[in-house]
Design a protein around this motif. Structure first.
Motif, PDB file in Angstrom:
ATOM      1  N   SER A  57      78.211  93.658  31.522  1.00 58.72           N
ATOM      2  CA  SER A  57      79.177  94.509  30.864  1.00 58.72           C
ATOM      3  C   SER A  57      79.845  93.705  29.622  1.00 58.72           C
ATOM      4  O   SER A  57      79.850  92.371  29.825  1.00 58.72           O
ATOM      5  CB  SER A  57      80.202  95.110  31.771  1.00 58.72           C
ATOM      6  OG  SER A  57      80.744  93.825  32.434  1.00 58.72           O
TER       7      SER A  57
ATOM      8  N   ASN B 152      82.351  92.600  28.319  1.00 59.67           N
ATOM      9  CA  ASN B 152      84.050  92.394  28.297  1.00 59.67           C
ATOM     10  C   ASN B 152      83.791  90.913  28.723  1.00 59.67           C
ATOM     11  O   ASN B 152      82.964  90.130  29.198  1.00 59.67           O
ATOM     12  CB  ASN B 152      84.504  93.195  29.243  1.00 59.67           C
ATOM     13  CG  ASN B 152      83.912  92.890  31.006  1.00 59.67           C
ATOM     14  OD1 ASN B 152      82.974  93.532  31.031  1.00 59.67           O
ATOM     15  ND2 ASN B 152      84.308  92.095  31.595  1.00 59.67           N
TER      16      ASN B 152
ATOM     17  N   SER C 182      85.680  96.459  32.016  1.00 64.38           N
ATOM     18  CA  SER C 182      84.687  96.620  31.444  1.00 64.38           C
ATOM     19  C   SER C 182      84.933  97.735  30.188  1.00 64.38           C
ATOM     20  O   SER C 182      85.650  98.667  30.292  1.00 64.38           O
ATOM     21  CB  SER C 182      83.257  97.540  32.014  1.00 64.38           C
ATOM     22  OG  SER C 182      82.751  96.567  32.982  1.00 64.38           O
TER      23      SER C 182
ATOM     24  N   LYS D 286      80.649  85.512  26.822  1.00 63.45           N
ATOM     25  CA  LYS D 286      81.432  86.193  27.864  1.00 63.45           C
ATOM     26  C   LYS D 286      82.563  85.344  28.716  1.00 63.45           C
ATOM     27  O   LYS D 286      83.505  85.963  29.265  1.00 63.45           O
ATOM     28  CB  LYS D 286      80.399  86.934  28.684  1.00 63.45           C
ATOM     29  CG  LYS D 286      81.143  87.918  29.696  1.00 63.45           C
ATOM     30  CD  LYS D 286      79.817  88.643  30.403  1.00 63.45           C
ATOM     31  CE  LYS D 286      80.554  89.262  31.772  1.00 63.45           C
ATOM     32  NZ  LYS D 286      80.995  90.655  31.557  1.00 63.45           N
TER      33      LYS D 286
HETATM   34 MG    MG Z   1      80.864  93.386  34.426  1.00 65.60          MG
END
Ligand code: MG
Ligand code: TXA
Length: 333
Positions: free
Chosen positions: A146, A148, A154, A59
């Motif tokens: 999330s 992303n 998101s 991430k």
């Molecule tokens: Mg987030």
């Protein structure tokens, strides 16, 4: 299994068999993106430190930003919380499974990696049938932010996840668009008075009616959650917030100055410049919540460098949508 960000990503329709195999991959320390009713989550076995580290790396998230731990059932809260206040149980009974995260004091089973060193942990029981099936199959908590890259919008569809994380996760379980479209409401119940840290589809009014007491609402545009920076939820294009009545004139002014402008408008607007892209947004708040991140991403796909839109007015879901738009428009990291 490689723990480097570089891995080949499989995209599977979320069949029963795919969910079983995905649980196996999580068990072996892999990274699985799965749908929830709010947004897609980037899952790792919450009790496997190497997997949690790999999730942060995929991430690009700084290690001091805590992630939410997902559970199959509300009863499992006692396995990870040091203390469960009566009002947390009331909220769990009212809203779980569903789009709500409770921040409670954690016990020794929750690692510092997951909480970013905090003494509390965010817990959520998602209602999405695929998330439920995955949690039940794994029989362990799943740590999942999330799905992303850090700071970005998101994902509410598998295609969004592919754009964000292809080559960085092992599997993406595709179950189509998410129902809610905005991240869960986060309620801190570890302090003396319950406080909404992040507004969402479960509103302060609904929470107050269950608890029969006032809840603290977040101050507008102030960072209230560690990891909730002003410029979160941002598309590549800059976002400018203007009054509904000024959307057309501001768009024309910017287009005349050579900018490629997208207008996200809930009511039809008339613009007289072919360089302006008008993205029609639904009038109902629940529909707008569901489509908001797709609309922001569409402006990026169309290579617009500026998005003009207006803040919805009112309490409840409108306030949650406004919160995300203010963050998207906030100063960039
Ligand atoms: Mg987030
Ligand atoms: O709907 C959702 O909540 C989605 C789905 C996947 O469940 N998850 C999500 O996770 O939005 P993430 O990591 O993108 O956002 C979680 C937020 C962060 O802003 C983080 O700072 C906050 O939750 N958070 C997590 N644990 C916390 C804690 N112990 N105390 C305060 N805030 C916490």
């Amino acid at each position: 299994m490689s723990l480097l960000p570089d891995r080949s990503t499989l995209v599977w329709p979320a069949s029963e068999d795919a969910i079983r195999q995905a649980a196996d991959i999580l068990r072996r320390g892999g990274l699985v993106v799965f749908p929830t009713e709010t947004v897609y989550g980037l899952g790792a076995d919450a009790e496997n430190p190497a997997a949690v580290r790999a999730m942060f790396a995929a991430k690009g998230r700084p290690p001091d930003h805590p992630v939410i731990v997902h559970l199959a059932h509300a009863d499992l809260i006692d396995e990870l919380a040091a203390e469960v206040p009566a009002l947390a149980r009331q909220l769990a009974a009212a809203f779980w499974p569903g789009p709500m995260t409770l921040v409670v004091r954690r016990n020794h089973r929750v690692s510092d990696l997951v909480t970013g060193g905090l003494e509390t942990v965010g817990l959520r029981v998602p209602s999405h049938p695929v998330a439920q099936a995955l949690l039940r199959e794994l029989q362990k908590p799943i740590a999942a932010p999330s799905a992303n890259r850090f700071g970005r919008v998101s994902p509410t569809r598998a295609e969004h996840v592919i754009d964000e994380l292809a080559g960085r996760v092992d599997v993406i379980l595709d179950a189509g668009p998410c129902q809610v479209g905005l991240e869960s409401t986060i309620i801190d119940v570890a302090g003396p008075q319950p406080a909404v840290l992040r507004p969402g589809v479960i509103t302060p009014e609904q929470i107050a009616s269950v608890l029969k007491t006032e809840v603290r609402k977040p101050a507008t545009a102030a960072p209230r959650v560690p990891g909730c920076l002003p410029s979160h939820y941002a598309p590549r294009a800059r976002v400018e917030l203007v009054a509904t009545t000024e959307l057309d004139s501001r768009a024309e002014e910017l287009a005349a100055a050579g900018r490629r402008v997208a207008v996200i408008a809930r009511e039809p607007i008339a613009v007289h410049d072919s360089r302006i892209v008008v993205l029609q947004a639904p009038a109902a708040d629940s529909q707008l919540a569901r489509q908001l991140y797709t609309l922001l991403r569409r402006a990026d796909e169309l290579r617009c460098d500026l998005i003009l839109t207006s803040l919805p007015e009112g309490p409840g879901l409108a306030a949650a949508i406004a919160d995300r738009l203010e963050r998207a428009a906030g100063p960039r990291i």
